[in-house]
Scaffold this motif. Sequence first.
Motif, short mmCIF file in Angstrom:
data_model
loop_
_atom_site.label_atom_id
_atom_site.label_comp_id
_atom_site.label_asym_id
_atom_site.label_seq_id
_atom_site.Cartn_x
_atom_site.Cartn_y
_atom_site.Cartn_z
N VAL A 34 3.16 -1.31 8.81
CA VAL A 34 1.91 -0.76 9.34
C VAL A 34 0.79 -1.68 8.89
O VAL A 34 0.92 -2.44 7.92
N GLY A 35 -0.32 -1.61 9.59
CA GLY A 35 -1.51 -2.36 9.21
C GLY A 35 -2.73 -1.65 9.76
O GLY A 35 -2.67 -0.94 10.77
N ALA A 36 -3.86 -1.84 9.08
CA ALA A 36 -5.11 -1.26 9.55
C ALA A 36 -6.26 -2.13 9.08
O ALA A 36 -6.32 -2.53 7.91
N ALA A 37 -7.17 -2.46 9.99
CA ALA A 37 -8.34 -3.28 9.67
C ALA A 37 -9.29 -3.22 10.86
O ALA A 37 -8.96 -2.66 11.91
N ARG A 38 -10.47 -3.81 10.69
CA ARG A 38 -11.37 -3.97 11.84
C ARG A 38 -10.90 -5.20 12.61
O ARG A 38 -11.04 -6.32 12.14
N LEU A 39 -10.32 -4.98 13.75
CA LEU A 39 -9.67 -6.04 14.50
C LEU A 39 -10.18 -6.07 15.94
O LEU A 39 -10.40 -5.03 16.55
N ALA A 40 -10.35 -7.28 16.45
CA ALA A 40 -10.62 -7.47 17.87
C ALA A 40 -9.28 -7.56 18.59
O ALA A 40 -8.39 -8.31 18.17
N VAL A 41 -9.13 -6.81 19.66
CA VAL A 41 -7.86 -6.74 20.38
C VAL A 41 -8.00 -7.47 21.70
O VAL A 41 -8.87 -7.13 22.52
N TYR B 190 -9.37 -10.70 13.20
CA TYR B 190 -10.71 -10.40 12.73
C TYR B 190 -11.69 -10.94 13.78
O TYR B 190 -11.46 -12.01 14.36
N PRO B 191 -12.74 -10.20 14.09
CA PRO B 191 -13.60 -10.57 15.22
C PRO B 191 -14.06 -12.02 15.23
O PRO B 191 -14.08 -12.66 16.29
N ALA B 192 -14.40 -12.58 14.06
CA ALA B 192 -14.90 -13.96 14.02
C ALA B 192 -13.82 -14.98 14.35
O ALA B 192 -14.14 -16.12 14.72
N ASP B 193 -12.55 -14.59 14.24
CA ASP B 193 -11.45 -15.54 14.46
C ASP B 193 -10.73 -15.32 15.78
O ASP B 193 -9.77 -16.03 16.10
#
Length: 524
Positions: A196-203, A223-226
């Motif tokens: 499992v994983g959880a973070a602020r992510l851009a999809v 991550y949004p910047a990447d």
Amino acid sequence: MILATLLALAAQDPLAVRSDSVRPRHDALHYDVALRLPETGTTITAVVAITWRLTTAEPIRVDLDTVFTIQAVSLDGAQAEWSRQGLQLYLGHHRAPGDTAVLVISYSGSPADGLVIRDGPTGRTYFADNWPDRARRWLASQDHPADKATVSWRVTAPLGLTVVANGTRTAVDTTEYGASWSFEMPEPTPVHTMVVGAARLAVTQLAPATCAVRCVPVTVLAYPADSAWAVEGPFRRASEMVDFFSETFGPFPYGELRHVQTSTIFGGMENSTAIFYDERGWSAHRLSEGTVAHETAHQWFGDAVSQSDWHHLWLSEGFASYSGALWAEHTRGNEGLRETMQQAAQRIRQTPVRERPIIDPDESRLMSLLNANNYQKGSWVLHSLRGLVGDTAFFAGIQAYYAAHRHGNSLSRDFATSMEAASGTSLDWYFRQALTQPGYPTLDVTSRPVDGGLEVRLIQVQESAWGSFRIPGLQIRINGTLHQIDLDSRDVKQVFPVDRADGTKLEVDPFGWWLLDVRVAGGR
């Protein structure tokens, strides 16, 4: 005791030897995991229901770190008595072999490893990092690759985070603790790839694969910047990889595939349907397309087909490494293939592990199996096999092996059997040489004019501990003309007809099918 163990191993088929000190006791069929991730601190709470098929009268054994406080344990709805020995819990039962039982364990605590909770560049992140046997550090399980199971996840995480897990997302609901995300993985997978994983992510949903074999949605979570760099860079052909490997090996084994930027300690980790990549390499733009190809190929070999014993890890890492070479060949032609294989050969030559065989029963440290033998030399086992039997038989054998063991387990003997059937020839000598001998051939090559042409002499001068090697039909190019010689002893000679012997240009293995060190002298 040690002598008895060695004698017992020697009596086994070396391609089917099982050297792991711990083996699965019963058959875990399904994990139903309810996990709550904390908004602050690092204490998790979990309820894990494991459905078992019992095989013996022995107690059920479950791996779980001692840092967790166990609130309740039940077996088929009744409170169960249990004991602990180190990282294992033991529960007696009175079922007959073949019966099923559901074990439920409720626990809480702060994981020291396996599930990494920390503040990252976008805030708090939560990512499982299980390989090789670190799932037990947070997930109650039978933590061995030979025991695969399906898994359902219900993960409660703080609001605003994107949760990822194996399988297909089936629901997202709001609760008093945050958002509850549900995933279903209907295909069996080894515990070390249950994550499992959880973070602020851009999809980012990538362009779909062509569906020539099977439609597979492919997503990048970063991550949004990447995010923009990833989609334009190493993942720009991620869907094409799924198509290519599907055509090469067989249908993609799962319903979808995600590539995720995470806090894993590895450059890439091939979790089933959710590949995790190191956030630092990703952010520094060091993540390569070759790594993406390697990890994508693991969905077939490592995940869908898993080794039954850690000491056959080359069936996972060697296959993924050679798949990276196949991708290089697909995108850059023969030059890409040769360049990739020569880089692998150089890595093998530079590492002390060349003094050990690929199947290495004496190595008990699982992390130490992540070495050039299982990766680069394993890829050379496949490459030389391809040169030996030809493309048609090689790829037919790979496809048959995948079809026979998909969603199951295998040993090296299983792969050898598939390749023998596809090629119509006995390959036992080859696999024993490639997998149970250390090193590789080192050849001193001399030539001299004789009546009728040029006499070429090949002497194997590698370390005596490496043994002798056999290479049937080894190609030699003399003044642009191809010839063959059977290397079947440490010293072989053969006379080849040539138009001129003086100034002869002689190349051994000119197309690079074998892992060799060659020293060519002008004559003697």
